[in-house]
Motif scaffolding. Structure first.
Motif, short mmCIF file in Angstrom:
data_model
loop_
_atom_site.label_atom_id
_atom_site.label_comp_id
_atom_site.label_asym_id
_atom_site.label_seq_id
_atom_site.Cartn_x
_atom_site.Cartn_y
_atom_site.Cartn_z
N LYS A 205 77.61 7.60 -23.37
CA LYS A 205 77.24 7.94 -22.01
C LYS A 205 77.18 6.56 -21.08
O LYS A 205 77.15 6.96 -19.82
CB LYS A 205 75.90 8.54 -22.00
CG LYS A 205 75.56 9.53 -22.94
CD LYS A 205 76.08 10.87 -22.31
CE LYS A 205 75.10 11.43 -21.11
NZ LYS A 205 75.47 12.81 -20.76
N LEU A 206 77.07 5.61 -21.32
CA LEU A 206 76.98 4.18 -20.56
C LEU A 206 78.52 4.05 -20.00
O LEU A 206 79.49 3.65 -20.68
CB LEU A 206 76.53 3.23 -21.21
CG LEU A 206 74.86 3.37 -21.68
CD1 LEU A 206 74.49 2.18 -22.56
CD2 LEU A 206 74.24 3.05 -20.30
N PRO A 207 78.83 3.57 -18.93
CA PRO A 207 79.91 3.53 -18.35
C PRO A 207 80.73 2.06 -18.98
O PRO A 207 81.97 2.14 -19.19
CB PRO A 207 79.97 3.32 -16.79
CG PRO A 207 78.61 3.89 -16.59
CD PRO A 207 77.84 3.80 -17.88
N GLU A 208 80.03 1.18 -19.26
CA GLU A 208 80.47 0.02 -19.70
C GLU A 208 79.63 -0.56 -20.68
O GLU A 208 78.65 -1.47 -20.50
CB GLU A 208 80.53 -1.33 -18.50
CG GLU A 208 81.69 -0.84 -17.68
CD GLU A 208 81.78 -2.17 -16.59
OE1 GLU A 208 82.32 -3.23 -17.32
OE2 GLU A 208 81.55 -2.10 -15.33
N ALA A 209 79.82 -0.16 -22.04
CA ALA A 209 79.12 -0.44 -23.25
C ALA A 209 79.75 -0.92 -24.34
O ALA A 209 80.80 -0.42 -24.54
CB ALA A 209 78.02 0.52 -23.47
N GLN A 210 79.20 -1.67 -25.26
CA GLN A 210 79.56 -1.92 -26.77
C GLN A 210 78.30 -1.96 -27.55
O GLN A 210 77.43 -2.33 -27.16
CB GLN A 210 80.38 -3.18 -26.62
CG GLN A 210 79.66 -4.63 -26.48
CD GLN A 210 80.33 -5.73 -26.45
OE1 GLN A 210 80.66 -6.30 -25.61
NE2 GLN A 210 80.82 -6.00 -27.75
N VAL A 211 78.75 -1.54 -28.88
CA VAL A 211 77.58 -1.58 -29.81
C VAL A 211 78.08 -2.70 -30.75
O VAL A 211 79.17 -2.83 -31.25
CB VAL A 211 77.31 -0.36 -30.50
CG1 VAL A 211 76.31 -0.09 -31.54
CG2 VAL A 211 76.87 0.71 -29.39
N ILE A 212 76.92 -3.44 -31.26
CA ILE A 212 77.24 -3.91 -32.48
C ILE A 212 76.10 -3.74 -33.65
O ILE A 212 74.95 -3.75 -33.31
CB ILE A 212 77.06 -5.76 -32.28
CG1 ILE A 212 77.88 -6.08 -31.48
CG2 ILE A 212 77.13 -6.53 -33.59
CD1 ILE A 212 77.89 -7.71 -30.62
N VAL A 213 76.46 -3.22 -34.65
CA VAL A 213 75.81 -2.93 -35.54
C VAL A 213 75.53 -4.03 -36.78
O VAL A 213 76.56 -4.40 -37.52
CB VAL A 213 76.04 -1.69 -36.42
CG1 VAL A 213 75.37 -1.25 -37.52
CG2 VAL A 213 76.14 -0.56 -35.35
N PHE A 214 74.47 -4.51 -37.01
CA PHE A 214 74.14 -5.63 -38.09
C PHE A 214 73.51 -5.10 -39.36
O PHE A 214 73.07 -3.79 -39.44
CB PHE A 214 73.16 -6.52 -37.58
CG PHE A 214 73.45 -7.42 -36.30
CD1 PHE A 214 73.94 -8.55 -36.47
CD2 PHE A 214 73.22 -6.71 -35.06
CE1 PHE A 214 74.39 -9.38 -35.12
CE2 PHE A 214 73.44 -7.58 -33.87
CZ PHE A 214 74.19 -8.85 -33.90
N GLU A 215 74.00 -5.74 -40.47
CA GLU A 215 73.53 -5.15 -41.71
C GLU A 215 72.37 -5.61 -42.10
O GLU A 215 72.16 -7.11 -42.17
CB GLU A 215 74.66 -5.68 -42.79
CG GLU A 215 76.12 -5.09 -42.68
CD GLU A 215 75.99 -3.61 -43.32
OE1 GLU A 215 75.34 -3.12 -44.04
OE2 GLU A 215 76.78 -2.73 -42.70
N GLY A 216 71.45 -5.00 -42.59
CA GLY A 216 70.20 -5.31 -43.29
C GLY A 216 69.06 -5.48 -42.70
O GLY A 216 68.06 -5.99 -43.36
N ALA A 217 68.94 -5.53 -41.35
CA ALA A 217 67.78 -6.01 -40.59
C ALA A 217 67.06 -4.60 -40.34
O ALA A 217 67.64 -3.60 -40.03
CB ALA A 217 68.05 -6.82 -39.30
N LYS A 218 65.64 -4.68 -40.04
CA LYS A 218 64.90 -3.63 -39.77
C LYS A 218 64.81 -3.64 -38.13
O LYS A 218 65.58 -4.17 -37.43
CB LYS A 218 63.61 -3.59 -40.43
CG LYS A 218 63.43 -3.45 -41.94
CD LYS A 218 62.13 -3.50 -42.43
CE LYS A 218 62.28 -3.31 -43.78
NZ LYS A 218 62.77 -1.98 -44.23
N HIS A 219 63.83 -2.85 -37.40
CA HIS A 219 63.61 -2.71 -36.19
C HIS A 219 63.49 -3.96 -35.39
O HIS A 219 62.73 -4.86 -35.76
CB HIS A 219 62.57 -1.85 -35.86
CG HIS A 219 62.17 -1.04 -34.50
ND1 HIS A 219 63.39 -0.05 -33.87
CD2 HIS A 219 61.41 -1.13 -33.63
CE1 HIS A 219 62.81 -0.01 -32.75
NE2 HIS A 219 61.70 -0.44 -32.49
N SER A 220 64.17 -3.99 -34.31
CA SER A 220 64.07 -5.33 -33.47
C SER A 220 64.51 -6.27 -34.44
O SER A 220 63.68 -7.33 -34.63
CB SER A 220 62.53 -5.43 -32.76
OG SER A 220 62.23 -4.52 -31.87
N GLY A 221 65.88 -6.21 -34.73
CA GLY A 221 66.44 -7.28 -35.70
C GLY A 221 66.47 -8.71 -35.21
O GLY A 221 66.72 -9.40 -35.91
#
Length: 245
Positions: A205-221
């Motif tokens: 939904k965001l016009p200019e966005a990217q996601v990075i998914v980290f392995e193994g951390a919990k909330h507020s990584g």
């Protein structure tokens, strides 16, 4: 991390905003980077390694939302829009026309409202463990936790008011396309409150966005992987900005 770096090594300063006094600290120098704390937290809860790494290149500003830590309260009910107004007022009081903003958890929700309602104040955006609404289908545990806090009379009134503000928030899903800032979403595989699927839905939904998914951390990584989260943030902030690279 520099062995002599502590969050309390910088004095608490105060500004008057919207009828309350907001306490804040600053570290480093350069372009401004404002950090917005998550639900129930004070600025003392930021990971020191994370702040220290960011402050090597930026003027990092941390602060307490109204009613917690060093910041005073008023009789007003809380809302995420009010928190965003407080944040914009803090930037104005510091004579910062525009800042990049890192928001974690509830801080990411506040940062969304800031970017939508005060777009002129926001340069780049980083959302850690974001949610577009506590009613998102995958945010069930988050909503249950907030409801539990809101109904627990043993918890401080200001934190209960924060829970109420999150539960009453209308969310941003339909308004996300209004956010014009470049946005980085950081989330981890073990985030039980705001799982990665939420960030991926926001990215669309965001016009200019990217996601990075980290392995193994919990909330507020950033609490668990401060170096990795700081490096991702710095890479994003310096991208296409030769003066900072």
């Amino acid at each position: 991390m520099a062995s002599n770096f502590y969050l309390d090594s910088s004095p608490v300063k105060y500004v008057s905003v919207n009828g309350v006094e907001l306490g804040y600290r600053e570290f480093g120098s350069g372009k401004p980077l404002l950090l917005i704390m998550g639900f129930g937290g004070t600025m003392g809860a930021w990971n020191e390694t994370f702040v220290w790494k960011l402050a090597q290149d930026y003027r990092v500003i941390i602060f307490d939302n109204r009613g917690v830590g060093y910041s005073s309260d008023s009789r007003e009910n809380y809302s995420l829009e009010l928190f965003a107004s407080d944040t914009a007022g803090l930037l104005k009081a510091l004579e910062i026309p525009k800042a990049s903003v890192f928001g974690t958890s509830m801080g990411a929700s506040i940062a969304q409202e800031l970017a939508i309602n005060y777009p002129e104040k926001v340069d780049k955006l980083i959302f850690s463990s974001p949610v577009y609404s506590v009613d998102a289908p995958e945010a069930g545990l988050l909503k249950i936790m907030l409801q539990s806090v809101e109904n627990n009379s043993e918890i401080s009134p200001s934190i209960r008011k924060q829970a109420d503000a999150n539960l009453r928030w209308n969310g941003t899903y339909e308004r996300l396309p209004e956010i014009r800032s470049e946005t980085l979403l950081l989330v981890s595989t073990d985030d039980e409150y705001t799982p990665p699927v939420i960030s991926l839905a926001m990215e669309e939904k965001l016009p200019e966005a990217q996601v990075i998914v980290f392995e193994g951390a919990k909330h507020s990584g950033e609490r668990y992987f401060p170096e990795k989260y700081a490096e991702a943030t710095l890479d994003f902030l310096k991208k296409e900005d030769p003066a900072e690279s």
